[in-house]
Design a protein around this motif. Structure first.
Motif, mmCIF file in Angstrom:
data_model
loop_
_atom_site.group_PDB
_atom_site.id
_atom_site.type_symbol
_atom_site.label_atom_id
_atom_site.label_comp_id
_atom_site.label_asym_id
_atom_site.label_seq_id
_atom_site.Cartn_x
_atom_site.Cartn_y
_atom_site.Cartn_z
ATOM 1 N N UNK A 218 39.938 47.843 56.746
ATOM 2 C CA UNK A 218 38.484 48.015 56.901
ATOM 3 C C UNK A 218 38.306 47.723 58.222
ATOM 4 N N UNK A 219 39.004 47.219 59.191
ATOM 5 C CA UNK A 219 38.737 47.199 60.602
ATOM 6 C C UNK A 219 38.932 48.526 61.317
ATOM 7 N N UNK A 374 31.339 49.883 68.881
ATOM 8 C CA UNK A 374 32.588 49.444 69.281
ATOM 9 C C UNK A 374 32.935 47.967 69.627
ATOM 10 N N UNK A 375 31.995 47.473 70.559
ATOM 11 C CA UNK A 375 32.023 46.319 71.011
ATOM 12 C C UNK A 375 31.656 45.173 69.644
ATOM 13 N N UNK A 376 31.016 45.515 68.828
ATOM 14 C CA UNK A 376 30.719 44.839 67.415
ATOM 15 C C UNK A 376 31.970 44.648 66.777
ATOM 16 N N UNK A 377 32.928 45.818 66.800
ATOM 17 C CA UNK A 377 34.128 45.731 66.260
ATOM 18 C C UNK A 377 35.045 44.580 66.683
ATOM 19 N N UNK A 378 34.997 43.714 67.863
ATOM 20 C CA UNK A 378 35.495 42.529 68.274
ATOM 21 C C UNK A 378 35.404 41.578 67.160
ATOM 22 N N UNK A 383 36.823 38.493 62.391
ATOM 23 C CA UNK A 383 36.113 38.023 61.139
ATOM 24 C C UNK A 383 37.246 38.484 59.864
ATOM 25 N N UNK A 384 37.722 39.909 60.093
ATOM 26 C CA UNK A 384 38.476 40.271 58.847
ATOM 27 C C UNK A 384 39.939 39.990 59.013
ATOM 28 N N UNK A 385 40.479 39.666 60.195
ATOM 29 C CA UNK A 385 41.966 39.558 60.391
ATOM 30 C C UNK A 385 42.099 38.450 61.561
ATOM 31 N N UNK A 386 41.627 38.416 62.640
ATOM 32 C CA UNK A 386 41.837 37.651 63.736
ATOM 33 C C UNK A 386 41.784 36.140 63.369
ATOM 34 N N UNK A 389 44.642 35.135 60.740
ATOM 35 C CA UNK A 389 45.890 35.220 61.346
ATOM 36 C C UNK A 389 46.299 34.101 62.330
ATOM 37 N N UNK A 390 45.039 33.571 63.128
ATOM 38 C CA UNK A 390 44.971 32.347 63.987
ATOM 39 C C UNK A 390 45.429 31.168 63.108
ATOM 40 N N UNK A 391 44.664 30.920 61.876
ATOM 41 C CA UNK A 391 44.950 29.917 61.019
ATOM 42 C C UNK A 391 46.342 29.938 60.313
#
Length: 396
Positions: A218-219, A374-378, A383-386, A389-391
């Motif tokens: 989705x990202x 594109x900046x909103x993509x950060x 939200x969807x992966x980062x 993944x950090x958790x």
């Protein structure tokens, strides 16, 4: 300790075959609309269906292709797909009506969807785990290079030799891709795997979609929205701002930057993880798109190409690598199918929406707002992966 080998004969063969399949895709992407208008005298509004029908069939078939791969094997599906591409390329010589062309494009899309899914699954098996980011980066480069070579050759051949020569060259691409597929030999562990065995995870939708790959896919689809605007209108925009001669070099600069950066970005992905690569790449993508929106000279126009190439050209294969790694080796085919299908959906939505927006607000304004998209993509990536993944890293 020496690194496991990446550039094997099998890896090179599947990379070349994938390059030729995507070259054929981009080659026809720019030439068929011209052919339909000039040779078939079709309305410009109807010509858009040529790409839409192709993408629809490719999107629909990819999840099923992932299932077929699990049952019959990767190389079998790959060769069937390339055979469909060869057959479709032969029928272009006889498709001189819009209904016939659209049926052919639908069939061609089925072959393309199967081929790219199988090739992605094969290359994921061939790349050593410790060099996955680097290897997928080089593999992704074949698609980026095809995006440069395909349109350039297509328009050149059509201008110099007409439709017949155009279709001959396209058929040659498909035949050579088939030969490249024949040269691929999977490792013995893959060749000896039992296919056709069902388990609980392969029933229902699970057999067609790899759920673990959906968030990062989705990202990719979100960024595909922005990317579709760039690839669709950049040459028209170049004429509008008076840098027509630089337009032909936009994707050349894009490709050169990819070639120079790929050895580093892939290795950094493997050494430091996805976040270290993807967050800066998204920022570069956004800056490049913004510079494109304010370009008033050829140097600035080409600088935007370099930054977009470095940014998007790094984001796309990195996200695909994440999708495959999260799914695991046994679900690599389904993960590839899921990733590419959702990505194509985002690209298709952008291709349908942005032409209407561009007409209303202009290309420069469209790129300006796209840079903020594109900046909103950060935030979308986080939200969807980062975040998850950090958790996961904290719990290990």
């Amino acid at each position: 300790m020496s690194k496991p080998q990446l550039w094997t004969a099998n890896f090179i063969s599947i990379a070349i075959a994938n390059f030729l399949a995507f070259t054929s895709f981009y080659y026809l992407l720019v030439t068929l609309p011209v052919f339909a208008i000039q040779d078939m005298h079709e309305d410009e509004a109807a010509v858009g269906l040529i790409t839409t029908v192709f993408l629809i069939s490719a999107i629909v078939v990819r999840p099923m292709a992932g299932k077929w791969i699990e049952r019959t094997g990767k190389t079998v599906v790959l060769l069937i797909a390339f055979a469909i591409l060869c057959g479709a390329s032969a029928f272009y010589f006889f498709a001189y009506s819009m209904p016939a062309l659209l049926v052919l494009r639908f069939c061609h899309g089925i072959g393309f969807g199967m081929a790219t899914t199988a090739a992605g699954a094969i290359v994921a098996d061939l790349i050593p785990e410790s060099r996955k980011g680097e290897g997928m980066g080089y593999y992704g480069l074949t698609m980026n290079l095809a995006m440069v070579v395909g349109p350039f050759l297509g328009l050149t051949v059509m201008q110099q030799g007409g439709a017949t020569l155009m279709f001959i060259v396209n058929a040659a691409f498909c035949v050579l891709a088939f030969i490249g597929g024949l040269l691929v030999r999977l490792p013995k562990k893959e060749a000896s795997q039992v296919v056709g065995v069902k388990d609980a995870s392969s029933s229902g939708l699970r057999g067609f979609i790899e759920y673990s790959a959906i968030p990062v896919s989705l990202v990719a689809a979100f960024f595909a929205l922005a990317y579709s605007a760039i690839i669709s209108f950049v040459s028209v925009y170049a004429r509008e701002i008076g840098v027509t001669e630089a337009a032909s070099y936009f994707f050349v600069v894009y490709a050169v930057v990819l070639f120079v950066s790929r050895p580093f970005t892939g290795r950094w992905f493997d050494a430091y993880g996805a976040h270290v690569i993807i967050y800066p790449a998204i920022l570069l993508f956004a800056v490049g798109t913004y510079l494109l929106s304010v370009s008033a000279s050829a140097p600035l126009f080409l600088l935007s190409a370099a930054l977009i190439g470095l940014g998007w050209g790094t984001v796309f294969p990195s996200l695909q690598t994440i999708a495959i790694q999260r799914a695991g080796p046994e679900k690599g085919a389904a993960a590839t199918a899921t990733y590419l299908s959702i990505f194509d959906f985002g690209f298709g939505v952008g291709s349908m929406l942005f032409p209407f927006i561009a007409v209303s607000i202009g290309y420069g304004t469209l790129y300006f707002y796209t840079s903020f998209l594109v900046l909103v993509g950060l935030a979308v990536y986080y939200a969807l992966y980062g975040r998850s993944s950090a958790r996961a890293d904290e719990t290990q």
